[in-house]
Write a protein that holds these residues in place. Structure first.
Motif, short mmCIF file in Angstrom:
data_model
loop_
_atom_site.label_atom_id
_atom_site.label_comp_id
_atom_site.label_asym_id
_atom_site.label_seq_id
_atom_site.Cartn_x
_atom_site.Cartn_y
_atom_site.Cartn_z
N GLU A 278 -9.93 5.93 3.05
CA GLU A 278 -9.28 6.82 4.01
C GLU A 278 -9.50 6.31 5.43
O GLU A 278 -10.62 5.93 5.79
CB GLU A 278 -9.83 8.25 3.89
CG GLU A 278 -9.14 9.23 4.83
CD GLU A 278 -9.65 10.65 4.70
OE1 GLU A 278 -9.47 11.44 5.66
OE2 GLU A 278 -10.23 10.99 3.64
N VAL B 268 0.39 5.17 1.51
CA VAL B 268 -0.48 6.04 2.31
C VAL B 268 0.07 7.46 2.29
O VAL B 268 1.28 7.68 2.31
CB VAL B 268 -0.62 5.53 3.76
CG1 VAL B 268 -1.14 4.10 3.79
CG2 VAL B 268 0.69 5.63 4.52
N HIS C 129 -2.54 14.72 -2.88
CA HIS C 129 -2.26 13.91 -4.06
C HIS C 129 -0.87 14.18 -4.64
O HIS C 129 -0.33 13.34 -5.36
CB HIS C 129 -3.34 14.14 -5.12
CG HIS C 129 -4.68 13.57 -4.74
ND1 HIS C 129 -4.93 12.22 -4.74
CD2 HIS C 129 -5.82 14.17 -4.33
CE1 HIS C 129 -6.18 12.00 -4.35
NE2 HIS C 129 -6.74 13.16 -4.10
N PHE D 138 0.84 -1.20 0.00
CA PHE D 138 0.00 0.00 0.00
C PHE D 138 0.88 1.25 0.00
O PHE D 138 2.03 1.22 0.42
CB PHE D 138 -0.91 0.04 1.24
CG PHE D 138 -2.06 -0.92 1.17
CD1 PHE D 138 -3.25 -0.55 0.58
CD2 PHE D 138 -1.95 -2.19 1.71
CE1 PHE D 138 -4.32 -1.42 0.51
CE2 PHE D 138 -3.02 -3.08 1.65
CZ PHE D 138 -4.21 -2.69 1.06
N ASN E 29 -11.16 2.50 -5.66
CA ASN E 29 -9.73 2.17 -5.65
C ASN E 29 -8.94 2.79 -4.50
O ASN E 29 -7.72 2.61 -4.43
CB ASN E 29 -9.08 2.56 -6.98
CG ASN E 29 -9.33 4.02 -7.33
OD1 ASN E 29 -9.71 4.81 -6.47
ND2 ASN E 29 -9.12 4.37 -8.58
N THR E 30 -9.58 3.54 -3.62
CA THR E 30 -8.89 4.13 -2.47
C THR E 30 -9.80 4.09 -1.25
O THR E 30 -11.01 3.90 -1.36
CB THR E 30 -8.50 5.60 -2.74
OG1 THR E 30 -9.68 6.35 -3.05
CG2 THR E 30 -7.51 5.72 -3.88
N LEU F 166 -4.70 8.57 3.57
CA LEU F 166 -5.34 8.18 2.31
C LEU F 166 -4.58 6.97 1.79
O LEU F 166 -3.36 7.04 1.58
CB LEU F 166 -5.28 9.32 1.30
CG LEU F 166 -5.92 9.05 -0.06
CD1 LEU F 166 -7.42 8.86 0.07
CD2 LEU F 166 -5.61 10.17 -1.04
N CYS F 167 -5.28 5.86 1.60
CA CYS F 167 -4.62 4.59 1.28
C CYS F 167 -5.00 4.10 -0.12
O CYS F 167 -6.16 4.17 -0.52
CB CYS F 167 -5.04 3.51 2.29
SG CYS F 167 -4.84 4.00 4.03
N GLU F 168 -4.00 3.60 -0.83
CA GLU F 168 -4.22 3.02 -2.16
C GLU F 168 -3.16 1.96 -2.40
O GLU F 168 -2.17 1.87 -1.67
CB GLU F 168 -4.16 4.09 -3.24
CG GLU F 168 -2.82 4.77 -3.36
CD GLU F 168 -2.80 5.87 -4.41
OE1 GLU F 168 -3.83 6.07 -5.07
OE2 GLU F 168 -1.76 6.52 -4.55
#
Length: 224
Positions: free
Chosen positions: A182, A111, A127, A109, A179-180, A205-207
């Motif tokens: 928080e 973050v 971002h 991940f 796709n994300t 914020l996680c992806e």
């Protein structure tokens, strides 16, 4: 997020083995959003399962709480409303065990902080940040500054390290999109100089952390 999901309860009673949340369904889209429920003017958080690319709701869980994240597995608990024979819905405890669909090149991940010194960071700045890459683990732990057990999220670098790269305590899920997602919570700062230890609002914020491969010569020529 795209998931394969099973449930652990039937009308509040624990099942001997997990069953699909939606019979006959395979890969689904899991979202966590705030909506206005029937008879309630105040927004409430719900977790919903939908066919991928559609808005149709196949299953819903009220007041979802994050229980655990380990590897590519995620567990949510909450309240499932079941409409009984006499028509009035009843709320029962429910648990969803979700296995995340992972992009081919995903290593873990990434973050990005959503708060700095307790204040929200503008979305554009979030971002643009590079963030922290590694393994995300969410589990219950005792937090001494809070003097209680609570849910904690930790980011660990891919290489073995003694301490986590980041820690979020008293954490919860704010929202989840395709796709994300928080996580909200608190960050503990150790005493420094004349200042005592303090705790402030924080969030991640996680992806997926997807490795970017180099373009082939043919692909590079197409972009020129």
């Amino acid at each position: 997020m795209k998931v394969w999901v099973s449930r652990r309860r039937e009308e509040g009673a624990a099942l001997a083995s997990a069953l699909p949340v939606v019979d006959g369904a395979s890969l689904l889209e899991l979202v966590v959003v705030e909506v206005t429920l029937d008879g309630n003017r105040r927004p409430a958080k719900v977790a919903r399962l939908r066919p991928i690319g559609e808005q149709r709701i196949l299953a819903q869980m009220l007041l979802p709480k994050l229980v655990k994240v380990h590897g590519w597995n995620l567990v949510l608990s909450g309240v499932e409303e079941v409409r009984m024979e006499y028509g009035k819905p009843r709320g029962f405890a429910q648990t969803w065990v979700c296995k995340l669909w992972v992009p081919e090149q995903a290593a873990g991940f990434r973050v990005r902080h959503t708060y700095e010194r307790g204040a929200a960071i503008p979305k554009s700045a979030i971002h643009q940040a590079s963030g922290t890459r590694g393994t995300l683990v969410v589990t219950t732990d005792y937090v001494t500054p809070l003097q209680r057990h609570t849910l904690c999220a930790e980011m660990h670098h891919y290489k073995t390290a003694t301490f986590p790269a980041g820690r979020l305590v008293d954490c919860h899920i704010e929202w989840m999109s395709d796709n994300t997602f928080e996580l909200g919570g608190l960050q503990v700062w150790d005493a420094h100089g004349d200042r005592s230890q303090w705790v402030e609002r924080a969030g991640w914020l996680c992806e997926f952390d997807v490795e970017q491969r180099e373009l082939t010569k043919a692909e590079y020529r197409m972009l020129r």
